[in-house]
Design an enzyme around this catalytic site. Structure first.
Site, PDB file in Angstrom:
ATOM      1  CB  SER A 292      -0.941   0.042   1.219  1.00  0.00           C
ATOM      2  OG  SER A 292      -1.463  -1.133   1.282  1.00  0.00           O
ATOM      3  CG  ASP A 364       8.693 -13.029   9.841  1.00  0.00           C
ATOM      4  OD1 ASP A 364       7.430 -13.606   9.939  1.00  0.00           O
ATOM      5  OD2 ASP A 364       9.653 -13.787   9.885  1.00  0.00           O
ATOM      6  CG  ASP A 367       8.881 -15.918  13.954  1.00  0.00           C
ATOM      7  OD1 ASP A 367       9.078 -15.718  12.671  1.00  0.00           O
ATOM      8  OD2 ASP A 367       8.711 -14.972  14.692  1.00  0.00           O
TER       9      ASP A 367
END
Lengths: 818, 127
Positions: A292, A364, A367
């Site tokens: 975006s 991130d 995991d």
């Protein structure tokens, strides 16, 4: 008397006439049900209640319409403007959210309900197909529904959120309560099921579904394998955490020298024996490029002297569209923007004092931990001790079949998504536990409820602190000329490289427990540059004290940075032009290098002519551009030739970033990576760039022969109905743009909402999304914005300042009464 | 030969279909019941009616006619998209609707008429 006569006359039932009767019953049954993958034709074609009735749009077009018997404390007025945007005026917040629920359900009931099925893993209840069972199982095992339930418990404890959610839910259910077969949305008739009551859980599910789309992508397995295959040094060079072509959110200046070397923190546990022998990495169902743009410019850099904010979230393009526009007005709040059907409040928008935009933080937060599990799935090892494996049994109801029961094991880390009974698409992740921020209870609704009412920067920050997962960048402007961007969400404190690779589930020290404090998260507030931007780029330079990794992209941010630096008196039209900008910053950067490394002597006359053509190209993917396709083909070929040694690995997922290749061409044109495997010659950058050009011209000429000449001929966009049925979709829209350009349009995703807002005495705002306000395929308002969106048009957005203004400027009014 | 009552039966069938369709509370196949009963009555009154044919025509007229009517009356987009879905011209969709309505109405009238036998009437298939 008469009855007696009948009895007298009646002798026997003709047994052979039971056959047509039976036939009748069978035909009715067959035409009533979804059988053999077909639609319930009889029901659908019945003219008085069937499909044709869904073409009835009288209510949406009514000048006045009153709905009484509503569970409200006061009446609510809803004004529909010329584009059927509802402007809801209520006398208190609860009535407001009730009306939002009601009107959203009126516009989008099937869509929001269907999304809740998708999120919860319930598609098998709708579709009688084996494929959906796998999808449902995966969804349940990922723990989306489990997480939504936990979050809902937390939300219900907050009185304000609970009130809003309850009111919204009651509003949706008031609308559902009015429906019968004739009036229910067409998709229910087609797929042969009925709306079920709305619940607060369904709203929470939709939120988690969005979080899943934005943070579901992962490369942990691929990174682990490629790290082992390349070794620390090469890995650091090819897949660096930072490089020198970045415009991090937190610094307007470029990053210093690249940090290629992987630091001393060697993930020592990462060995071949640690990973299993399986070597395939499944293709990800997620799109890492779901990005975006959003930026804000202070009044010091605008023509009007007022701040301007632009926001265009790039998401999957669908019909009904992801967003629905509305204005929500009650004492203490007056906000306009887009809402996510099925959830309360406005997600991206503005009020009289502030405006905000959102982009994906791209960190991130998902995991994987490789476990040691006993064969009978009873125990797992942690710090040398065998601990009981927990489990839950998920029930998946199936249409036409007995329910499917699935056992999902979990550890302290999270669920064991893939086990020996469910390989899923990732055999390599079997017996790995998933630790995902999405699983943590959170109350993002409160962020938006407060944001809708916020009037200044402290209130904005106070609101977004409730936003936990996934990490998002919130850009902000206020009437007082404050501009800011906050990288907001739960970001764990990790050691260098933690979470980039598969972690060791047998060691407790691999589990992170601390989070970066909210006031230490990356943010920018009134910078000297007088602008802020976020476009999924790195939020910080390497000097940021905490380690993080993610799936960042730099090119769009670099372009925004370049454009915002250049001007000093921006206006709304400039911002619109920027959102529609088709320039690929990277292509512009690499083109001179490519030309410089092309050996013209090896080209034919025809190829030299094509080279002359592309040499003047400025990197723009405009509708009629003739060069962009040639560049795309050329660069792809250069990339393939260079990284051919990596693509040989069976687990190969993606090559290094393009900027790494650019630096390689510039700095090490004789690097071993340019040497093609399988040839006796040792190729250099010049060799492969020239060869790549030859291959590209061949393909390019072939395309031209097929009639694909301009960029738009090639870049065809599909805005698909959520069932993927082409008849209900808008397909093959020839479009400008490219994922690397600000106008990030590609086949099935792109700018899902373009918005530009200038604050001042009253906000001036423009916006558009690819869809239409109504979710009804039988309404002209189903897809009426798509054409204008494709052409880059904007609609004025009316934030009415009071009810009189709304009344004067609209021509359709609904009243919800007690 | 005595005149048949086909026309009278068709008119009554059309009326019955239109009337029952006004009742939103009935399931979508609700129109079958009055037609079936009408078949029983036809038999009782010993009218000479080609029952399946008459039922079929009535159902066909109502289902095609009403679909066309509503399609014009409203925005007409749904059936256009349904036609697109089956890759058929829109008029074929109307015909299919007619066939379905016809089949159901025809079967209803036919089985209603033939279900019972009476002393005075011989159980003969007339159509």
């Amino acid at each position: 008397m008469y009855v007696l006569e009948i009895q007298n006359k009646m002798k026997f039932i003709n047994s052979y006439f039971l056959f047509p009767l039976l036939a009748l019953v069978l035909v009715v049954f067959a035409l009533s049900n979804q059988m053999f993958g077909a639609f319930p034709l009889g029901k659908l074609m019945q003219p008085f209640v069937g499909a044709v009735q869904n073409s009835n749009n009288e209510r949406l077009n009514a000048t006045r319409f009153t709905i009484s018997g509503q569970d409200l404390s006061d009446s609510v007025t809803i004004f529909f403007d010329e584009r059927k945007v509802p402007h809801i005026y209520a006398k208190n917040t609860q009535d407001l959210y009730y009306a939002q629920g009601y009107v959203t359900a009126y516009l989008r009931l099937w869509q929001m309900d269907f999304l809740s099925y998708v999120a919860a893993g319930r598609l098998s209840e709708v579709f009688d197909k084996e494929d959906f069972l796998e999808i449902d199982r995966n969804q349940k095992r990922l723990g989306i529904e489990e997480a939504a339930k936990k979050s809902l418990t937390m939300m219900e404890k907050d009185p304000e959120t609970n009130q809003v959610l309850t009111a919204y839910t009651r509003g949706v259910n008031a609308y559902i309560g009015e429906l019968n077969y004739k009036t229910m949305p067409f998709e229910y008739k087609m797929l042969d099921y009925s709306p079920e009551p709305w619940t607060k859980l369904k709203s929470a599910l939709i939120l988690k579904n969005m979080a899943n789309a934005l943070s579901g992508y992962g490369e942990d397995l691929f990174m682990s394998k490629i790290f082992l295959a390349l070794g620390k040094e090469k890995f650091g060079q090819l897949y660096p955490e930072f490089h020198s072509h970045m415009s991090p959110m937190m610094s307007a200046t470029a990053v210093g020298p690249p940090q290629n070397a992987w630091p001393a923190h060697n993930p020592g546990y990462l060995t071949y024996s640690f990973l299993s022998a399986n070597s395939l990495v499944a293709k990800s169902a997620y799109n890492p490029k779901l990005g975006s743009n959003s930026w804000a410019v202070s009044g010091k850099k605008t023509k009007s002297g007022f701040p301007i904010l632009a926001s265009d979230p790039h998401l999957g393009l669908s019909l009904p569209a992801i967003w629905v526009e509305m204005q929500l007005s009650a004492p203490g709040m007056n906000v306009y923007g887009v809402s996510l059907p099925g959830t309360p409040a406005v997600i991206i928008g503005f009020n009289e004092k502030i405006a905000w935009g959102i982009t994906n933080g791209a960190d991130d937060v998902k995991d994987w931990y490789r476990l040691k599990i006993s064969d009978d799935y009873k125990k797992y090892e942690l710090d040398g001790q065998w601990i009981d494996l927990k489990f839950r049994v998920e029930q998946i109801k199936r249409r036409g079949h007995a329910p499917f029961l699935d056992t999902v094991y979990s550890t302290v880390h999270g669920p064991v998504v893939n086990d020996k009974k469910f390989n899923g698409s990732n055999a390599d992740l079997v017996n790995c536990a998933l630790k995902w921020e999405l699983h943590q209870p959170s109350n993002e609704f409160l962020a938006f409820i407060k944001l809708n009412k916020a009037g200044n920067y402290p209130e904005f920050e106070n609101a977004i602190r409730n936003y936990r997962c996934p990490v998002q960048n919130f850009t902000f402007i206020a009437k007082d000329n404050t501009i800011a961007v906050d990288h907001q969400g739960s970001v764990a404190v990790k050691w260098y490289g933690q979470g980039k690779f598969i972690l060791d589930g047998t060691q407790r020290k691999h589990i992170y427990t601390k989070y970066i404090k909210d006031d230490s998260l990356p943010k920018v507030h009134n910078p000297v540059s007088n602008y802020v931007l976020s476009a999924n780029q790195h939020p910080t330079s390497p000097s940021f004290p905490y380690y993080y990794n993610g799936y960042f992209s730099e090119t769009r941010a670099n372009r925004i940075h370049q454009l915002l630096q250049q001007g000093n008196s921006f206006d709304i039209a400039d911002m619109e032009a920027m959102q529609l900008d088709n320039v690929n910053f990277f292509a512009e950067l690499v083109m001179p290098l490519l030309l410089q490394h092309t050996d013209q002597a090896r080209l034919t006359a025809n190829q030299r002519q094509l080279l002359a053509g592309i040499s003047t190209w400025k990197g723009a993917y405009d509708v009629g551009d003739q060069q962009a396709l040639l560049y795309e083909l050329w660069w792809k070929q250069v990339r393939d030739y260079t990284w051919d040694e990596l693509a040989q690995y069976s687990f190969f997922m993606r090559p290094p970033e393009d900027y790494v290749l650019l630096d390689l061409i510039k700095q090490e044109p004789n690097s071993q990576y340019f040497d093609k495997i399988g040839t006796s010659k040792k190729e250099s950058a010049i060799d492969i760039i020239t060869q790549a050009f030859v291959v590209a011209t061949r393909e390019y000429t072939k395309y031209r022969k097929e009639g694909i000449k301009s960029w738009a001929d090639f870049n065809k966009v599909n805005v698909m109905h959520m069932t993927n049925i082409p008849a209900f979709s808008k397909m093959d829209l020839a479009s400008a743009g490219n994922p690397e350009a600000l106008n990030a349009i590609s086949a099935e995703w792109g700018p899902s909402w373009r918005m530009v807002v200038e604050l001042g005495d009253r906000p001036k705002a423009y916006g558009i999304y690819p869809g239409g306000q109504s979710g009804n395929i039988g309404s002209p308002n189903y897809d009426n914005f798509v054409g204008d969106w494709q052409k880059g048009k904007y609609y004025p957005l009316h934030l009415f300042l009071n009810q009189q203004e709304a009344e004067q400027n609209t021509n359709s009014t609904w009243t919800l009464k007690k | 030969m005595e005149n048949t009552n086909n026309l009278k039966a068709l008119t009554i069938s059309l009326l019955l279909l239109l009337l029952t369709h006004q009742l939103d509370v009935l399931p979508w196949w609700g129109f079958i019941m009055p037609l079936f009963l009408f078949g029983v009555v036809i038999n009782y009154l010993e009218w000479r009616v080609a029952s399946f044919f008459v039922g079929f025509v009535a159902g066909f007229i109502v289902w095609t006619g009403a679909n066309v009517y509503y399609d014009i009356q409203y925005d007409g987009l749904v059936l256009q998209k349904v036609a697109l879905l089956f890759s058929l011209p829109k008029f074929v969709v109307f015909l299919i609707a007619g066939m379905l309505g016809g089949l159901l109405s025809g079967l209803a009238l036919y089985s209603g008429k033939g279900l019972f036998s009476y002393q005075s009437a011989s159980p003969v298939l007339e159509d």
